[in-house]
Design an enzyme around this catalytic site. Sequence first.
Site, mmCIF file in Angstrom:
data_model
loop_
_atom_site.group_PDB
_atom_site.id
_atom_site.type_symbol
_atom_site.label_atom_id
_atom_site.label_comp_id
_atom_site.label_asym_id
_atom_site.label_seq_id
_atom_site.Cartn_x
_atom_site.Cartn_y
_atom_site.Cartn_z
ATOM 1 N N GLU A 1 1.041 -1.183 -0.094
ATOM 2 C CA GLU A 1 -0.198 -0.030 0.194
ATOM 3 C C GLU A 1 0.712 1.250 -0.070
ATOM 4 O O GLU A 1 1.876 1.212 0.541
ATOM 5 C CB GLU A 1 -0.831 -0.115 1.290
ATOM 6 C CG GLU A 1 -1.798 0.887 1.276
ATOM 7 C CD GLU A 1 -1.436 2.316 1.854
ATOM 8 O OE1 GLU A 1 -1.996 3.370 1.741
ATOM 9 O OE2 GLU A 1 -0.638 2.112 2.918
ATOM 10 N N SER A 2 0.588 2.122 -0.666
ATOM 11 C CA SER A 2 1.297 3.622 -0.946
ATOM 12 C C SER A 2 2.487 3.159 -1.343
ATOM 13 O O SER A 2 2.960 2.665 -2.689
ATOM 14 C CB SER A 2 1.298 4.274 0.578
ATOM 15 O OG SER A 2 1.771 5.577 0.446
#
Length: 303
Positions: free
Chosen positions: A158-159
Amino acid sequence: MLTTIICLSALWVAGNAAPSSIPGPTAQVRNGTYVGVKNDHYQQDFFLGMPYAQQPIGDLRFTVPQSLNESWDGVHDAKEYSNICVGYGEILNHAGKPFIAVTLNYRLSAWGFLSSSEVASSGNTNLGLRDQRLALQWIKENIQAFGGDPEKVTIWGESAGGMSVGTHLIAYGGRDDGLFRGAIMESGGSITASPMNDTGYQAMYDEVVAKVGCSNAANTLQCLREVPFEELNTVFNGTDGNPAYSFSPIADQDLVRGRGSVQLDQHEFVKVPILAGTNTDEGASFGPTGINTTEQFYAYLTG
């Protein structure tokens, strides 16, 4: 055998484990035997803090990760998380089916992505991504010892972790090394907004070199390896503990052959199933503050 999900969000740091006499779940990897801990409440086995590479200290600082070069008899503890990699500050719900979750420590910030012409010519680029790559190789070689299937590995992030997953999809021109069979990207992917070239970071590298007195060294990168950790980390993170320099992955014509958008357009990526999505308000904390009027918004866009 169980499906393995690799979380590329925050790779284990190599460390010395003490022999253990306490019973617990055991796993025989290529280097020796580990004993972990059993969580009776969740009926899960945990193996924590296992190294996949040599410690990146001394002359291994700012150097591509090196595979483990030791083995042992007896049993080593794998009962506590290792320290998080230095860089900046820091998982997993049951999905309804049995799986093995592996979280990874890798070099962060300037420690993992220092860039310049000097770094590029030495071949020590994109160290954080190379850490991840070596860890994935370790997992492929050893996950079977924990009941996992090396042919059923999915990477997730994520990210920044999503961007890492996206990079592994296009790594080495999309070469499939068999390290994973699926990828999940959340709020990140193969296309990034960073400069993706070492020249974009040369001025920052030169500034770091000057601040620690390495400007006149014949080999400035080797000089940085010899600077005391506390001194160099203070330069990297500033007085408030936040990264003072924003080094990011680059297109080094090796691990990353070019911009993600170009490689995707040319079909230079690993052909595996993917899941991709975005969090609500992702990146809001990185946006500008103090904009409350149309005039202020216009000034920000044109300023």
